[in-house]
Design an enzyme around this catalytic site. Structure first.
Site, PDB file in Angstrom:
ATOM      1  N   GLU A 264       0.841  -1.200   0.000  1.00  0.00           N
ATOM      2  CA  GLU A 264       0.000   0.000   0.000  1.00  0.00           C
ATOM      3  C   GLU A 264       0.877   1.250   0.000  1.00  0.00           C
ATOM      4  OE1 GLU A 264      -3.535   1.999   2.749  1.00  0.00           O
ATOM      5  OE2 GLU A 264      -2.012   0.722   3.672  1.00  0.00           O
ATOM      6  N   LYS A 330      -9.643   2.853  -2.888  1.00  0.00           N
ATOM      7  CA  LYS A 330     -10.098   2.378  -1.583  1.00  0.00           C
ATOM      8  C   LYS A 330     -11.443   2.985  -1.221  1.00  0.00           C
ATOM      9  CE  LYS A 330      -8.373   1.788   3.160  1.00  0.00           C
ATOM     10  NZ  LYS A 330      -7.260   2.086   4.085  1.00  0.00           N
ATOM     11  N   CYS A 382      -5.634  -2.435   2.930  1.00  0.00           N
ATOM     12  CA  CYS A 382      -5.411  -2.289   4.372  1.00  0.00           C
ATOM     13  C   CYS A 382      -6.660  -2.608   5.190  1.00  0.00           C
ATOM     14  CB  CYS A 382      -4.893  -0.881   4.655  1.00  0.00           C
ATOM     15  SG  CYS A 382      -4.248  -0.668   6.345  1.00  0.00           S
TER      16      CYS A 382
END
Length: 517
Positions: A264, A330, A382
């Site tokens: 990430e 995301k 994440c």
């Protein structure tokens, strides 16, 4: 102080360690038996209490559980928040107290409506209330589904429930088993012990089922890059090119792997600022018949920031072009890290709320799978991997693998990264897909479709994890149905409880009529 009041205080004090021992059932400790023992202790403490007393016991239980279980959050606040120790401790106290309200509400509801009906408490409405409160905690204020009890059972026979009912199903099974044991002991009625036997039998049967099939004909070679870049240096302008060159050197040594995966935000620059570098990386990947998948941040002309995954090389959108490249953005943002709730009120208070790029925008809830080297991969960035329903809804009949990129350097040597890894394992088990996890400082790992780690790198080392991964074909029942069976179970439990209560009231009414006659 009377003997009765001493006992009352002892029970209150016992609630804290009863909650704290639950933390030891999760990674990295993995004493899974402590999860049901924690629940059993909690249910015993709730017996024969008023609703208000039960709420206090539940709150103390929550303080013990979350005070120990999410202590890792303080590492990021203390190390990177830029605020006095007293202020960071206050924020942690606030967070833990908020999360403790859920077991407090459970304790209140447990004895508010079912105090004179113990079997309803422990075997019908009690488990469902626990489940509903877990769902609410996983949704309210964007959700925090950490420390759901089911995660602690990833290495036990109960794990076989996950491909059918998800981690929530395992949690429900734990609460039912614990409640049945308490009911049997408290009321000296051994019939409730049939419930654990049925659940364990179901788990053993489910463990033999083959919901998906490994596709051995289409194995994929992967190289997961763990850069081990210190968080306090990552975004320094002087470290941009040394960081990029470090990743390039590690990648160059692994050309020829089908997939080369960076963590990430591995690239310490906005995508729009380094098109030439990305074009060169794309060209090199194509020349070596590889696909590079990397996390990268970007800011659009309208000022909005996004946390993205970008694919370069084989199966990307032709030669890299910033305007036409396909990205995964995301959706489930981390509170305070990527967006600040009530930002207008909180940002003036402390530097913590003004961390660089702490105002990200959300990507769509459902996005196309990543297409890389001929494989269809469902990604999560994440924190997103903790949201089972979101990952489930992004699985298609063509999905072959799961991918999660993360940077747990924020949490240092705490237990947080281990819990995060355990959650990722559960997603692989629920969805019946192998999972690739690339991180900056660890835990970088490959997980098979049964939720077991097959290879991993040590934390806080620079390295490359090379592995051959076998994709799977098919879908688990959980992928197809999600939580709907648990919704129906909840309705059934409440309906049955209501019928039994009415029948009980009717019996008492008839008894009184006979007595008056």
């Amino acid at each position: 102080m009377t003997k009765k009041s001493l006992l009352s205080w002892a029970q209150l004090l016992a609630a804290v360690p009863a909650g704290a021992i639950a933390t030891l059932s999760f990674a990295p400790y993995n004493y899974w038996l402590l999860a049901p023992l924690s629940l059993i202790a909690f249910f015993f403490l709730l017996q024969y209490k008023t609703a208000k007393r039960s709420a206090l016991i539940g709150f103390l239980y929550g303080l013990g559980m979350f005070g120990t279980g999410i202590s890792w959050v303080h590492v990021s606040i203390d190390n990177f928040g830029g605020m006095p120790k007293s202020a960071s401790v206050f924020l942690m106290t606030l967070l833990i107290s908020y999360l403790a309200l859920y077991p407090a509400l459970y304790g209140y509801l447990y004895n508010r409506f079912n105090r004179t009906r113990p079997f309803h408490q422990l075997l019908l409405t009690g488990p469902v209330i626990w489940l509903i409160l877990d769902w609410i905690r996983g949704w309210l204020f964007t959700g925090f589904p950490w420390l759901w009890m089911g995660y602690s059972q990833i290495d036990t026979p109960l794990a076989a429930i996950a491909p059918i009912f998800g981690v929530e199903g395992i949690t429900l099974a734990l609460v039912l088993i614990s409640g049945a044991i308490v009911a049997a002991i408290t009321y000296r009625n051994w019939k409730p012990l049939l419930i654990p036997l049925v659940i364990i039998g179901l788990s053993l049967w489910a463990g033999k089922a083959q919901w998906v099939k490994p596709d051995h004909k289409h194995s994929v070679s992967v190289a997961l890059i763990q850069g081990n870049i210190p968080q306090d240096q990552k975004w320094l302008p002087s470290q941009r090119w040394p960081t990029l060159m470090k990743y390039m050197d590690l990648t160059r040594e692994n050309w020829g792997s089908d997939l080369i995966i960076w963590p990430e935000a591995a690239i310490p620059a906005l995508e729009a600022h380094i098109p030439v570098f990305l074009q060169g990386l794309d060209d090199a990947a194509r020349a070596n018949n590889s696909t590079v998948i990397t996390g990268i941040l970007d800011q659009k002309p309208d000022g909005k920031f996004f946390n993205n995954i970008l694919t370069l090389g084989v199966d990307a959108d032709g030669p890299y072009n910033y305007d036409t490249a396909t990205r995964y953005s995301k959706h489930h943002l981390l509170p305070f890290g990527e967006f600040v709730p009530f930002g207008n009120l909180l940002r003036p208070i402390a530097p913590l709320f003004n961390l660089p790029m702490s105002s990200f925008s959300r990507g769509a809830y459902i996005q196309p799978n990543i297409q890389a080297h001929g494989y269809s991969i469902a990604p999560a960035l994440c924190y997103e991997v903790a949201f089972s329903e979101q990952m489930r809804e992004n699985i298609t009949k063509h999905t072959e693998m799961l991918l999660t990129l993360s940077n747990d350097a924020w949490f240092g040597h705490s237990i947080g990264p281990f819990q995060h890894m355990e959650i990722a394992q559960m997603r692989a088990l629920e969805l019946g897909k192998p999972l690739l996890r690339a991180t900056n400082t660890g835990i970088t790992a490959v997980v098979d479709y049964k939720g077991m780690i097959t290879k991993k790198l040590p934390q806080f080392v620079t390295g490359v994890l090379k592995a051959t991964v076998i994709p799977t074909i098919g879908m688990t029942p959980y992928t197809t149905m999600g939580s709907w069976p648990l919704y129906f179970y909840s309705l059934w439990a409440f309906a049955l409880s209501w019928i039994l209560i009415r029948r009980q009231r009717g019996h008492f009414r008839d008894t009184r009529l006979l007595e008056t006659e």
